[in-house]
Structure formats: structure tokens, C-alpha cells
Scaffold this active site. Structure first.
Site, short mmCIF file in Angstrom:
data_model
loop_
_atom_site.label_atom_id
_atom_site.label_comp_id
_atom_site.label_asym_id
_atom_site.label_seq_id
_atom_site.Cartn_x
_atom_site.Cartn_y
_atom_site.Cartn_z
N ASP A 320 0.81 -1.21 0.00
CA ASP A 320 0.00 0.00 0.00
C ASP A 320 0.85 1.27 0.00
O ASP A 320 1.98 1.29 0.46
CB ASP A 320 -0.93 0.02 1.22
CG ASP A 320 -0.16 -0.05 2.53
OD1 ASP A 320 0.79 -0.86 2.61
OD2 ASP A 320 -0.51 0.70 3.47
N GLU A 321 0.28 2.31 -0.53
CA GLU A 321 0.77 3.68 -0.40
C GLU A 321 2.22 3.87 -0.81
O GLU A 321 2.98 4.60 -0.18
CB GLU A 321 0.56 4.18 1.03
CG GLU A 321 -0.91 4.23 1.43
CD GLU A 321 -1.11 4.73 2.85
OE1 GLU A 321 -2.15 5.36 3.10
OE2 GLU A 321 -0.25 4.47 3.72
N CYS A 322 2.62 3.24 -1.88
CA CYS A 322 3.94 3.51 -2.46
C CYS A 322 3.76 4.63 -3.48
O CYS A 322 3.11 4.43 -4.52
CB CYS A 322 4.50 2.25 -3.12
SG CYS A 322 6.13 2.49 -3.86
#
Length: 679
Positions: A320-322
Site C-alpha cells: 500500500d501507499e507507495c
């Protein structure tokens, strides 16, 4: 005078509240347990718990069942005060437990968790195909114990029960703030009590890598601040969980949320470094380099070690959230993307996920990732955990991926239990075929740890997670929120009897803030305020990983029962359906809150931890004064002038804004009174 009369007024209000609560409680369904069973038939009579309860096993036997019996008897003693011992004898068994056979050596998603429980006046039988069902049945039996005028009894009932979803989880983030082992063990006890069966252990973050690696020791030597679990401790947690019918799934987040890994192994990253443990909260640029074969060689060896440690079939790889910013700034990575026809960062992450999935599969595990790993070419074997919502769940299932829901179950956001309770994994699945729906395995509550520590996390997990547990266990048509809240209050007490200290911890924190002064006024304020919702708290005050979590916002419950009950009471008063006793209760509350500001001043002036409370305390005084004016108008049948009503509603709009990073939750109920008084 105000301070000295406060405790007696508080006691009077509490007594009246309890009376009204008990009256409405007994008007509900007879079974006051959580989660509610799939099927239950109530009979007449009850079984008396008057002494030791001999328990006899028939059929399949294993040491885990004996330990479950010992826990059950210990909890009976704690709940009732009636001594219990494992060697109790009787002329005939009081509780007979029949187990059909073993569950899988390593617990599986498809394991049978059903049970049948029958309670009569003369005895109790519990039948289950596997030890998992036995453990669930014992928790139901424990919850059925009630105190009556004749003593402790269990109502005569026949229950046929099984979960609606096979995946009922709780994710604990040990990466941002390290969570102590004693808290984890108590959390597993609470999960057993609420029939949750997956402990998702988030072990790596920008702020810390939390599990010993013998293959790569610098992960903890440089990336943990010395706060990590040894492999032996992890094995003990896994064994403790299995004893309670709970699977343990580790998460090592990648390619983003991995800064702590880069401190010891900077060659894993896409930027030039050097890297340090992140002390702030948020989304950061560092990310693994998906273009180097050395990255996959490292991960291959790392996965070999960690998959051997965790026996469960599933292994969480995050995803997530890269944000891709390090990739965008790296010319070598950009050239690699052009050479391999990877059009954007999402495509590069999909490539990384595919490579990682192959490695995880090589080591005999099924990978799980957050929403972001779902791309058109993501292998079907990858399971999706959705933080984006029910639409994402339905989309994942339609594309052939097993999926679980966490959106709506983020318990760190201090949202009310009713809001979590209204979210269902099948909420957007109406258009799916039965085969597609079968891919929706359930859901997980999640407690991210930016705003909690080992001291405060249990008060954020419980009791609201019990409402989520019911949503994942009970039939889909079990949706009555009033019933849920009444049973949630009972579940909260059950959790404390079974060892969770979250209520005592909150009380102790309030005493610490009071600094030796009378804590009653502080408790009055604490009973009607809540933390900000969703992600508002960091916007009101800066926090980092070293910020103390020792203020009232950390001690109070995410949801005020008193404020909710007052809001419901105010609605009945506004509609003209409230009883005289309810009018009296509303008035007592409003007087108590109005006068509390004066009573709290000695604490505010003597404690640095209480000093910030001056505005919110005055806020409560002002809103309650408005509420009393409105209540007078309603009871005297003298409506407020339109200008007065408008002025008071405007004032209340100001008073509902956060003060001291806290919300005055009496305001919505008072707004209802003012609106009614203006008609």
C-alpha cells in the site's frame, strides 16, 4: 459547595441511568451475548451455577481441549466468584463435550468452526466437529451466565451456530509504535472471547522493523530502536493463538512503508540514502528497488526465514501507499521501465508484486496485499485486503481474487461502533454470482498505531471490535443497533472479567492527569468527550513517534456511551415521547455538566496534563447552560423566540468544534432540544 455536592449528584445520575438501562435491556431478546448465534431456541427454566462444574470430554481428545477447559473454568470463577477446579467430580457430568475429530494441524480458512450447545435444567452438552467449534461453544456458554435473584444461572437454550464468514480478523500494527507482548496476549484472549480467528501482525514500517531476523540481523540492530520481538517470542505468540483457535499472519510491508529496512540494508532502496528510522507519520518516498535482481535475492532469503517461522498458509506483503517518487527520481529505474515497457509506477509495482508473489509461492505460502497490488495482470493467487471499500471488494471478487474487507473497520479512527456495525463485506456484492461471492472471505478490524501506545491500544480495540466480530460472525439480518449497543455493554464487562484492563487503564490515566486532586470532575468531563474522528487529530496538534500519549484524549473512550444515551434521550424529549423519569435524567445530566467547570478548576490549575482542558471544560458549561434553557422551554411549554433559538444553535455550532483535541459530544443532543424548544 459545587465540588462537595458533585459526587452525590453523579451517583444519583448513575443510579437513574442504570435503572433505565436495565429496564430497556430486559425488553430485548433473551440472549444478551455477542456475537449472536446463527440459530437459538429458548426453553423454559435454567441451569444453576452453584458450585464446581465437572466437564467431561468424549470423542476426539487433545491437549488443546484440556487447556480450553481450564481457561473456561477460570473465566467462570472470575465471572461468578464461584470457585472452580479442573478435577471437580460429580455423580454425573454437568457439562459433556463431544468433539468429532481434529482440525487441521495448521489451521485453515475452510476449517469447520460450528458447534451445537444445549442447556437444560439438569446439564449441558456441547457438540462440535472440531476443537475450534468446542472453543467457540465454550465462549458462548460463558457469556450465557447471568446473575438472577436466585444466583448465577444459564438459561435453557439450544444453539446451532456457525460463522457467516471464515475470515474474521484483527490487525495490530506493531511497526509504528512497538506493542508489548503482554498486550498482544490479552488481545488474543479478547479475540477468542469474540470469536475472531485471524491475528494479522503488522511487523514492519517506516518507524521500525519489529521481528528478529537471523539471516539479516541489521534489520533489528539498526531499524528497531531495540524494540522488537525475538523469533522465540513470535513462536510463543503463534502457539498461544493456536490454543485459542486463532491463525497468525505476518505482514512485512513492501515496496513502500519500508524505510526501517533500508537503515541496515540501503541497497534495497531506490534512492541514494543514507536512511534513518522515520520519526514522523505519513507517506514517505523511500521504496524498494524493483529493478535490481539483488532485491529479489534478498527477499528470497528473507521469505525463506519468515515463512518457516509462521506456519499459516497466508503471508502478507503489504503493497500500500507507495508513491513512486523515488522511482521517478532514479534515472536507472526510469530507463529500466522504458526497456521493459512498464508505462507507469503502477505497472512497475505490478511487476514487483508478481516477482514477490512468485517468491512467496515458492516458499509454500499464499500472498496477501492491500488494494494497490490489484492490477490487470496480478496473479489470481494473490489475495486482496481492501482499505478502499466495498466496491473494491466486489471488483476483486469479480476478477477471481479472494478478498477481505477492512474499509469501515479502521478502529484507530475513533468512529462509533454503529458505523462499523453498518458495514458488511457483501455490501456491494448484489450483482455478483454465487461463485464470485464465494471469494469474499470476510474482513479485518485494523488498529494502526500512530496514535496509540501499549498503554492505550486496548481502549481503542475494545469493546467496539466486538461489534465488528458480530458483523462477521452473525447472520446478515442481525442489524439492530439498539440491541447491539446493549449487548456491547455486556461484552465490555465480560472482556474485563476475562483479563482486559482497558477500563482500569483509562481510570488510572485520569487519576494521573488529576495529579492527586479529586478526579470526579475530570471523570465527568471524560464521560462526554471523544477524540476527533478519522484523520483530524494530527491536523489539530503535531505528533511524532516520541509524542507522549498521556492526555485526556488518550484516556477517553473513542465513543462516549453517556453522550450517546443523552442524544437518544434528547431525541425522545424532542419528539414528546420521553417519560417524566427521562426528563429528570436529562436535567440532572445538564446540571452536572454545567457545574462541572467550576469543580474542575483546581485540577486544571495544578496539573500540566490538565491545563489544556480549560477551553473544553468551559465549552461543556456553556452548552449545558443552553440545554437547560431549552429543556425549561419544552417542559414549561413556552417556546423559545425564533431569534433566541437561532442564536443558540449558532453558538452550539461553535461549541461542537474541537478543543484540547477533544469533541464535546453533548452538543448534538442539546441541538435537538433547542430545535424542539423553538417550535
Amino acid at each position: 459547595m459545587i465540588a462537595s455536592s458533585l459526587p452525590s449528584r453523579l451517583s444519583a445520575v448513575a443510579a437513574l441511568s442504570a435503572s433505565l438501562f436495565c429496564t430497556s435491556l430486559h425488553a430485548q431478546a433473551p440472549l444478551q451475548i455477542m456475537p449472536l448465534p446463527a440459530h437459538a431456541t429458548i426453553a423454559s427454566g435454567s441451569f444453576a451455577v452453584a458450585g464446581p462444574l465437572p466437564v467431561v470430554f468424549t470423542g476426539y481428545k487433545e491437549p488443546r481441549l484440556e487447556r480450553a477447559r481450564q481457561r473456561f473454568l477460570a473465566n467462570v470463577a472470575s465471572r461468578t466468584g464461584v470457585p472452580q477446579w479442573a478435577t471437580a467430580l460429580a455423580s454425573a457430568p454437568v457439562i459433556t463435550i463431544h468433539t468429532g475429530g481434529p482440525s487441521a494441524t495448521v489451521q485453515q480458512v475452510a476449517d469447520d468452526e460450528s458447534y451445537k450447545l444445549q442447556v437444560t435444567r439438569s446439564g449441558i452438552t456441547l457438540d462440535a466437529p472440531t476443537p475450534l467449534g468446542v472453543m467457540h461453544g465454550l465462549q458462548t456458554l460463558l457469556q450465557l451466565i447471568e446473575l438472577t435473584p436466585t444466583g448465577f444461572t444459564i438459561p435453557a437454550v439450544t444453539i446451532d451456530d456457525a460463522p457467516r464468514f471464515p475470515w474474521r480478523g484483527l490487525m495490530v500494527d506493531s511497526g509504528r509504535h512497538f506493542i508489548s507482548l503482554d498486550v498482544l496476549y490479552r488481545t488474543l484472549d479478547g479475540m477468542e472471547a469474540t470469536k475472531l480467528n485471524v491475528f494479522h501482525w503488522h511487523l514492519s514500517e517506516n518507524q521500525g522493523f519489529r521481528l528478529e531476523s537471523k539471516a539479516f540481523p541489521l534489520l533489528t540492530e539498526k531499524g528497531s530502536d531495540g524494540l522488537y520481538y525475538t523469533q522465540q517470542q513470535a513462536k510463543e505468540v503463534i502457539a498461544y493463538a493456536r490454543d485459542r483457535g486463532i491463525r497468525v499472519i505476518p505482514e512485512f510491508d513492501m515496496p513502500g512503508h519500508a524505510t526501517a529496512m533500508f537503515v541496515g540494508y540501503p541497497d534495497l532502496a531506490s534512492g541514494p540514502g543514507p536512511y534513518t528510522i522515520e520519526r514522523q507519520w505519513g507517506i514517505f518516498d523511500p521504496a524498494m528497488d524493483p529493478t535490481r535482481e539483488s532485491t529479489y535475492k534478498f527477499l528470497d532469503k528473507f521469505f525463506a526465514e519468515m515463512t518457516a517461522l509462521f506456519p499459516d498458509a497466508y503471508f502478507h506483503i503489504g503493497g500500500d501507499e507507495c508513491n513512486g517518487k523515488e522511482w521517478d527520481r532514479n534515472p536507472r529505474i526510469q530507463e529500466y521501465m522504458r526497456a521493459h515497457n512498464l508505462k507507469d509506477d503502477a505497472a512497475l509495482q505490478a511487476y514487483f508484486t508478481t516477482r514477490v508473489q512468485e517468491l512467496v509461492t515458492k516458499h509454500g505460502k499464499i500472498p496477501i496485499g492491500w488494494d494497490e497490488v490489484l492490477q490487470p495482470n496480478t496473479p489470481k493467487q494473490v489475495m486482496i485486503q481492501s482499505w478502499r471499500g466495498q466496491e473494491s471488494v466486489a471488483d476483486s471478487a469479480k476478477r477471481g481474487h479472494n478478498v477481505i474487507l477492512s474499509s469501515g473497520y479502521y478502529i484507530d479512527l475513533s468512529e462509533p461502533a454503529s458505523q462499523h456495525y453498518a458495514v458488511d463485506p457483501l455490501g456491494k456484492a448484489a450483482s455478483l454470482t454465487p461463485e464470485e461471492k464465494s471469494h469474499i472471505l470476510g474482513g479485518e478490524a485494523t488498529i494502526w498505531s500512530e496514535m496509540v501506545t501499549s498503554e492505550t491500544i486496548e481502549g481503542r480495540i475494545w469493546p467496539r471490535t466486538a461489534a465488528i466480530a458480530e458483523r462477521l460472525w452473525s447472520p446478515q439480518d442481525v442489524t439492530d443497533q439498539a440491541s447491539m449497543y446493549k449487548r456491547l455493554a455486556i461484552a465490555a464487562q465480560t472482556l474485563t472479567w476475562q483479563g482486559s484492563p482497558y477500563l482500569a487503564t483509562s481510570s488510572n490515566m485520569i487519576d494521573r492527569i488529576a495529579n492527586g486532586k479529586d478526579s470526579a470532575p475530570l471523570r465527568v468531563l471524560a464521560s462526554v468527550v471523544e477524540p476527533p474522528k478519522e484523520y483530524a487529530r494530527p491536523d489539530l496538534k503535531p505528533y511524532d513517534s516520541s509524542s507522549p500519549m498521556n492526555l485526556l484524549v488518550d484516556a477517553v473512550s473513542p465513543e462516549s456511551d453517556t453522550a450517546r444515551n443523552f442524544r437518544d434521550l434528547a431525541a425522545r424529549i424532542a419528539s414528546g415521547t420521553a417519560s417524566p423519569a427521562e426528563h429528570a435524567q436529562a436535567r440532572q445530566w445538564l446540571i452536572l455538566w454545567r457545574d462541572n467547570d467550576a469543580a474542575l478548576q483546581p485540577t486544571i490549575s495544578s496539573s500540566a496534563l490538565a491545563a489544556e482542558l480549560a477551553p473544553i471544560s468551559r465549552n461543556l458549561h456553556d452548552s449545558s447552560t443552553i440545554g437547560l434553557t431549552a429543556l425549561d422551554a419544552i417542559e414549561q411549554k413556552k417556546p423559545l423566540a425564533s431569534a433566541t433559538s437561532s442564536q443558540q444553535l449558532a453558538a452550539l455550532k461553535t461549541l461542537e468544534a474541537p478543543q484540547a483535541v477533544l469533541l464535546n459530544q453533548t452538543v448534538p443532543g442539546i441541538e435537538a432540544l433547542v430545535t424542539a424548544a423553538g417550535h
